[in-house]
Design a protein around this motif. Structure first.
Motif, short mmCIF file in Angstrom:
data_model
loop_
_atom_site.label_atom_id
_atom_site.label_comp_id
_atom_site.label_asym_id
_atom_site.label_seq_id
_atom_site.Cartn_x
_atom_site.Cartn_y
_atom_site.Cartn_z
N LYS A 3 -13.81 3.02 -2.10
CA LYS A 3 -13.82 2.10 -3.24
C LYS A 3 -14.40 0.74 -2.90
O LYS A 3 -14.60 -0.09 -3.77
CB LYS A 3 -12.41 1.96 -3.80
CG LYS A 3 -11.92 3.29 -4.36
CD LYS A 3 -10.54 3.22 -4.92
CE LYS A 3 -10.14 4.60 -5.48
NZ LYS A 3 -8.76 4.62 -5.98
N SER A 8 -4.30 -1.44 -5.08
CA SER A 8 -5.32 -1.36 -6.13
C SER A 8 -5.29 -2.58 -7.04
O SER A 8 -6.34 -3.13 -7.38
CB SER A 8 -5.11 -0.09 -6.96
OG SER A 8 -3.80 -0.04 -7.49
N HIS A 55 -12.15 1.51 -9.36
CA HIS A 55 -10.69 1.50 -9.49
C HIS A 55 -10.23 1.88 -10.90
O HIS A 55 -9.08 1.65 -11.24
CB HIS A 55 -10.14 0.11 -9.12
CG HIS A 55 -10.07 -0.13 -7.65
ND1 HIS A 55 -11.15 -0.55 -6.92
CD2 HIS A 55 -9.04 -0.01 -6.77
CE1 HIS A 55 -10.79 -0.70 -5.65
NE2 HIS A 55 -9.52 -0.36 -5.54
N ASN A 100 -7.25 4.00 -10.89
CA ASN A 100 -6.07 3.21 -10.49
C ASN A 100 -5.55 2.37 -11.65
O ASN A 100 -4.34 2.22 -11.82
CB ASN A 100 -6.43 2.29 -9.32
CG ASN A 100 -6.92 3.04 -8.11
OD1 ASN A 100 -8.12 3.28 -7.99
ND2 ASN A 100 -6.02 3.43 -7.22
#
Length: 198
Positions: A104, A139, A177, A180
């Motif tokens: 990420k 996150s 993300h 997330n």
């Protein structure tokens, strides 16, 4: 040709998967096979091996820092340095060595920012640390730090090429993300230090 060669070299450096390297060195399972399935430091930490996670974190940050540092040391110009910064980050997100399915980009982006401007990098890192400490969500810390980075860059440097690159890095981080964000909203996101599943 120099900017293209520099960008290609940076992309290949960014593609080096330190999560995979550290997992093999410590005899761990493929990080893509447990937890979030993400080949990054936070997911490696879910294996319970802090040394492997630290090596992943340092390696991913170092490659981002090194690419920008070398480009600046070679005096390739601000435009090429910005291109290199973006290329090494993209290499981590979409690494050729992992069939374009990478991490990420949090640690790599941190390395890039520290090389572009240490104060900017430290301000962004401080945001991550504060949010992570309070929330225990890696996150969420990454998302808020990414959102803050372009604002810090604008305050420090105005609307130059470097600020534009920082904005692109932030958008890339937030996009990676997205899953997330959905889990955070649903209350299903794993906290820092939670063990692997599966």
């Amino acid at each position: 040709m120099t900017p293209l060669i520099a960008a290609l070299a940076a992309y290949l450096l960014g593609s080096v998967p330190f999560a995979m390297i550290s997992s093999k060195l410590f005899g761990l399972a493929d990080p893509r096979s447990y937890g979030s399935g993400n080949p990054g430091a936070t997911n490696v930490l879910r294996s319970g091996n802090k040394k492997a996670a630290l090596l992943t974190l340092v390696g991913d940050a170092a490659k981002g820092w090194l690419a920008v540092f070398v480009a600046r040391h070679l005096e390739l110009g601000d435009g090429t340095v910005a291109l290199v910064a973006l290329a090494v980050f993209v290499g981590h997100l979409f690494p050729v060595f992992l069939k374009f399915k990478g991490g990420k980009g949090v640690a790599t982006a941190a390395g890039v920012l520290l090389a572009l401007d240490p104060l900017l990098g430290l301000a962004t890192l401080a945001t991550w640390l504060l949010v992570a400490y309070v929330s225990r969500y890696s996150s969420l810390a990454a998302i808020l730090a990414a959102a803050g980075a372009p604002l810090y860059a604008m305050l420090m440097h105005g609307g130059n090429a470097q600020t534009f690159v920082v904005l692109l890095l932030a958008l890339g981080l937030i996009a990676k993300h997205w899953g997330n964000i959905q889990r955070l909203l649903a209350g299903q996101e794993s906290r820092i230090g939670s063990k692997k599943k599966g």
